[in-house]
Design an enzyme around this catalytic site. Structure first.
Site, PDB file in Angstrom:
ATOM      1  N   SER A   1       0.608  -1.244  -0.075  1.00  0.00           N
ATOM      2  CA  SER A   1      -0.139   0.227   0.473  1.00  0.00           C
ATOM      3  C   SER A   1       0.671   0.785  -0.016  1.00  0.00           C
ATOM      4  CB  SER A   1      -0.808   0.029   1.480  1.00  0.00           C
ATOM      5  OG  SER A   1      -1.783   0.882   1.293  1.00  0.00           O
ATOM      6  N   CYS A   2       0.561   2.164  -0.975  1.00  0.00           N
ATOM      7  CA  CYS A   2       1.394   3.603  -1.111  1.00  0.00           C
ATOM      8  C   CYS A   2       0.154   5.097  -0.705  1.00  0.00           C
ATOM      9  CB  CYS A   2       2.163   3.394  -1.657  1.00  0.00           C
ATOM     10  SG  CYS A   2       1.341   3.946  -3.700  1.00  0.00           S
ATOM     11  N   PRO A   3       0.084   5.975  -0.298  1.00  0.00           N
ATOM     12  CA  PRO A   3      -0.506   7.244  -0.334  1.00  0.00           C
ATOM     13  C   PRO A   3      -1.368   7.195  -1.362  1.00  0.00           C
ATOM     14  CG  PRO A   3       1.914   7.625   0.912  1.00  0.00           C
ATOM     15  CD  PRO A   3       1.570   6.107  -0.076  1.00  0.00           C
TER      16      PRO A   3
END
Length: 147
Positions: free
Chosen positions: A8-10
């Site tokens: 997950s990344c922003p």
């Protein structure tokens, strides 16, 4: 060994996808099985089943955002920034193997340096900690932008 992973990344557009593909490819090349869930702008992709989690020897969380770890209770969890799953996936898998073998019992070996000691629970209340790194929050970013 069998692993499950969450990336997950922003923004959730490119890095989480690249990390997932890199984890899958490298784990397969090394003879391991892995199921990877991607959390991003489009929501969750390839959501991990409870059976896959139960069968896993260890959990890898490569994320720059907050990931709920409640469903991984009782499993060794290795956390790292998403860039580690993109640039240094072999080390990440080695840490997961060590954690599954019981060698990664201390917090420093299973968490990134900036998260070591923060834990997932607060010492005084026992309630689960919510949110991610406060320096990455909207107000902190606006403050840096405007100052």
């Amino acid at each position: 060994m069998k692993f499950v992973a969450v990336t997950s990344c922003p923004t959730g557009i490119a890095h989480s996808q690249m990390a997932a593909e890199n984890l899958e490819q490298t784990a397969t090349d090394l003879g391991h099985e892995i199921d990877v869930e991607v959390q991003g702008a489009m929501g969750q992709e390839n959501e991990l089943s409870s059976d896959a989690i139960a069968e896993a020897d260890a959990v890898i969380i490569a994320a720059d955002t907050s990931v709920n770890q409640d469903r991984f209770e009782g499993k060794p969890v290795v956390t790292a920034p998403v860039k580690d799953a993109v640039n240094d996936v072999e080390d990440l898998l080695e840490r997961a193997i060590a954690a599954a073998d019981g060698e990664g019992s201390n917090a420093e070996s299973t968490q990134p340096a900036d998260a070591a000691g923060s834990g997932t629970e607060t010492a005084d209340s026992g309630a689960p900690r919510r949110g991610g790194d406060p320096s990455k929050g909207l107000f902190a970013r606006l403050k840096r932008l405007l100052s």
